[in-house]
Design a protein around this motif. Structure first.
Motif: not given
Length: 203
Positions: A76-96, A194-198
């Motif tokens: 649970h804690n590792r997943l939180s860290q990974m999501l934070t790093e991925a979604l807070s990184s630079k780049g387009s919404l699609d990339t994140k 693609r499904a999440v972006l939709a």
């Protein structure tokens, strides 16, 4: 004729102390928790399956409930860290989004036994987990809210959007657990992204 003395009673068999017992205990527990359930598994069964003494288990954990919660929280804690790093990184919404989905899928593929236990145990442990700002759902809600404020995605209820987006990948993971989805989960990351972006871009 004198009767021979009875042999002295033998002490009960004791398993020799095993080096690196903790990971063996955790792997054995995961298998039993998934196949039998936390309630049905016993500390003796866990110890026997791990090839250690029951005392070795108690040297690391107070009991099976603490062991189960520890295994759940690790993912649970590792997943939180990974999501934070991925979604807070630079780049387009699609990339994140692709980075976040791939991180989730990679976590599953790296240790599917641990991932499976986390996913099937959500209903058991989340109600007792105090809402935190760093849990995976709260992290996702916060980032989605920020995307809405920035005009990157349509306005809406961040909690609902987070539930829908997480549902895409979590249901895929659940189907893989029950052998309804073949291959490593990461091979499905592009379609899941693609499904999440939709979901996120929907009004």
């Amino acid at each position: 004729m004198a009767r021979s003395a009875a042999p002295p009673p033998q002490p009960p068999d004791k398993k020799p102390r095993v080096r690196n017992a903790k990971p063996k205990i955790e792997r054995a527990a995961l298998k039993l928790f998934i196949h039998e359930g936390v309630d049905a598994a016993t500390t003796r069964e866990i110890a026997d399956k791990a090839g250690v003494s029951e005392g070795a288990l108690y040297r690391h954990y107070k009991g099976k409930d603490e062991l189960a919660l520890s295994l759940f929280q690790a993912t649970h804690n590792r997943l939180s860290q990974m999501l934070t790093e991925a979604l807070s990184s630079k780049g387009s919404l699609d990339t994140k989004v692709h980075a976040a989905v791939l991180a989730y899928c990679t976590l599953a593929d790296e240790d599917f036994l641990l991932f499976s236990f986390h996913l099937v145990s959500l209903n058991r442990y989340l109600p007792y987990d105090k809402r935190r700002e760093d849990d995976p759902v709260s992290v996702t809600e916060k980032i989605i809210s920020g995307l809405m404020d920035a005009g990157a995605i349509p306005k809406g209820d961040p909690a609902l959007k987070a539930a829908m987006a997480l549902g895409v990948v979590m249901q895929a993971g659940q189907n893989k657990i029950y052998n309804r989805l073949q291959g490593p989960l990461s091979q499905h990351a592009p379609a899941l992204s693609r499904a999440v972006l939709a979901v996120l871009k929907s009004a």
